[in-house]
Design a protein around this motif. Sequence first.
Motif, mmCIF file in Angstrom:
data_model
loop_
_atom_site.group_PDB
_atom_site.id
_atom_site.type_symbol
_atom_site.label_atom_id
_atom_site.label_comp_id
_atom_site.label_asym_id
_atom_site.label_seq_id
_atom_site.Cartn_x
_atom_site.Cartn_y
_atom_site.Cartn_z
ATOM 1 N N VAL A 94 -39.409 35.224 3.458
ATOM 2 C CA VAL A 94 -40.479 34.954 2.504
ATOM 3 C C VAL A 94 -39.881 34.616 1.145
ATOM 4 O O VAL A 94 -38.975 35.291 0.672
ATOM 5 N N LYS A 95 -40.366 33.519 0.573
ATOM 6 C CA LYS A 95 -39.931 33.098 -0.763
ATOM 7 C C LYS A 95 -41.039 33.475 -1.730
ATOM 8 O O LYS A 95 -42.205 33.129 -1.515
ATOM 9 N N GLU A 134 -46.537 45.245 12.756
ATOM 10 C CA GLU A 134 -47.357 46.007 11.799
ATOM 11 C C GLU A 134 -46.608 46.245 10.490
ATOM 12 O O GLU A 134 -47.195 46.156 9.409
ATOM 13 N N ARG A 135 -45.329 46.559 10.583
ATOM 14 C CA ARG A 135 -44.528 46.812 9.380
ATOM 15 C C ARG A 135 -44.391 45.542 8.536
ATOM 16 O O ARG A 135 -44.489 45.589 7.307
ATOM 17 N N LEU A 136 -44.157 44.410 9.187
ATOM 18 C CA LEU A 136 -44.045 43.154 8.436
ATOM 19 C C LEU A 136 -45.389 42.729 7.858
ATOM 20 O O LEU A 136 -45.436 42.165 6.763
ATOM 21 N N ASP A 137 -46.484 43.006 8.559
ATOM 22 C CA ASP A 137 -47.820 42.738 7.997
ATOM 23 C C ASP A 137 -48.013 43.533 6.707
ATOM 24 O O ASP A 137 -48.512 43.012 5.708
ATOM 25 N N ALA A 138 -47.606 44.801 6.739
ATOM 26 C CA ALA A 138 -47.757 45.670 5.562
ATOM 27 C C ALA A 138 -46.900 45.162 4.401
ATOM 28 O O ALA A 138 -47.352 45.129 3.248
ATOM 29 N N LEU A 139 -45.667 44.748 4.689
ATOM 30 C CA LEU A 139 -44.794 44.201 3.640
ATOM 31 C C LEU A 139 -45.391 42.923 3.060
ATOM 32 O O LEU A 139 -45.402 42.729 1.838
ATOM 33 N N GLU A 140 -45.906 42.076 3.919
ATOM 34 C CA GLU A 140 -46.506 40.826 3.456
ATOM 35 C C GLU A 140 -47.653 41.091 2.479
ATOM 36 O O GLU A 140 -47.783 40.433 1.451
ATOM 37 N N ILE A 141 -48.474 42.072 2.786
ATOM 38 C CA ILE A 141 -49.584 42.445 1.892
ATOM 39 C C ILE A 141 -49.029 42.879 0.530
ATOM 40 O O ILE A 141 -49.543 42.480 -0.517
ATOM 41 N N GLN A 142 -47.984 43.694 0.538
ATOM 42 C CA GLN A 142 -47.375 44.177 -0.707
ATOM 43 C C GLN A 142 -46.743 43.036 -1.512
ATOM 44 O O GLN A 142 -46.765 43.056 -2.744
ATOM 45 N N LEU A 143 -46.184 42.049 -0.819
ATOM 46 C CA LEU A 143 -45.521 40.942 -1.510
ATOM 47 C C LEU A 143 -46.497 39.941 -2.122
ATOM 48 O O LEU A 143 -46.110 39.159 -2.986
ATOM 49 N N LYS A 144 -47.747 39.966 -1.720
ATOM 50 C CA LYS A 144 -48.733 39.012 -2.252
ATOM 51 C C LYS A 144 -48.881 39.123 -3.766
ATOM 52 O O LYS A 144 -49.121 38.134 -4.440
ATOM 53 N N LYS A 145 -48.695 40.322 -4.312
ATOM 54 C CA LYS A 145 -48.832 40.470 -5.768
ATOM 55 C C LYS A 145 -47.689 39.789 -6.525
ATOM 56 O O LYS A 145 -47.785 39.588 -7.725
ATOM 57 N N PHE A 146 -46.627 39.408 -5.825
ATOM 58 C CA PHE A 146 -45.510 38.695 -6.461
ATOM 59 C C PHE A 146 -45.641 37.183 -6.297
ATOM 60 O O PHE A 146 -44.741 36.448 -6.656
ATOM 61 N N ARG A 147 -46.718 36.724 -5.725
ATOM 62 C CA ARG A 147 -47.002 35.302 -5.477
ATOM 63 C C ARG A 147 -46.057 34.699 -4.447
ATOM 64 O O ARG A 147 -44.998 34.198 -4.757
#
Length: 171
Positions: A94-95, A134-147
């Motif tokens: 993810v970039k 599930e773990r990567l889904d959770a990380l992806e949600i957290q990374l959304k705030k960084f655009r």
Amino acid sequence: MTTSNSSTHTIGLLVANKPGVLFRIAGLFSRRGWNIESLAVGPTERPEYSRVTVVVQLSKPIEQMLRQVQKLLPVVKAVELQPRKLVERELMLVKIATPEASHMELSALLEVYNARIVDVSMGSMMIEATGSNERLDALEIQLKKFRIQELCRTGRIALESGSQTIISAEE
């Protein structure tokens, strides 16, 4: 598993490493209306074989699907991998946009998810993470705030735990 409701199954295939194999497998799934959630293909310990991991939604008995897949010429073996014994992983790249003020918060988040930075450029950072879906889904949600600028996931790969091999290239 024979229920009328749709359920998710992880299928392990050992196939001949030949051109067109993936096309034939995907074509069978498409013709039968089986929804592929994830598909990953890679080499095995023997170069003449590839291992295919398919995560599929089925509303019909899994045994019927396995029999039809097993009939395909390039398929050497097809089995359902048992969920309680399954070790599965997925890779995510993810970039993200990285303002300087976010570096501390981002570093702490990456540590929690055992993710790592694999590329840094002016204004962006690329992160690599492996883990369960599930773990990567959770990380992806957290990374959304960084655009999130770009994201790519491999799909699941899986093996059953223990010393017994379910799909062995030596069979």
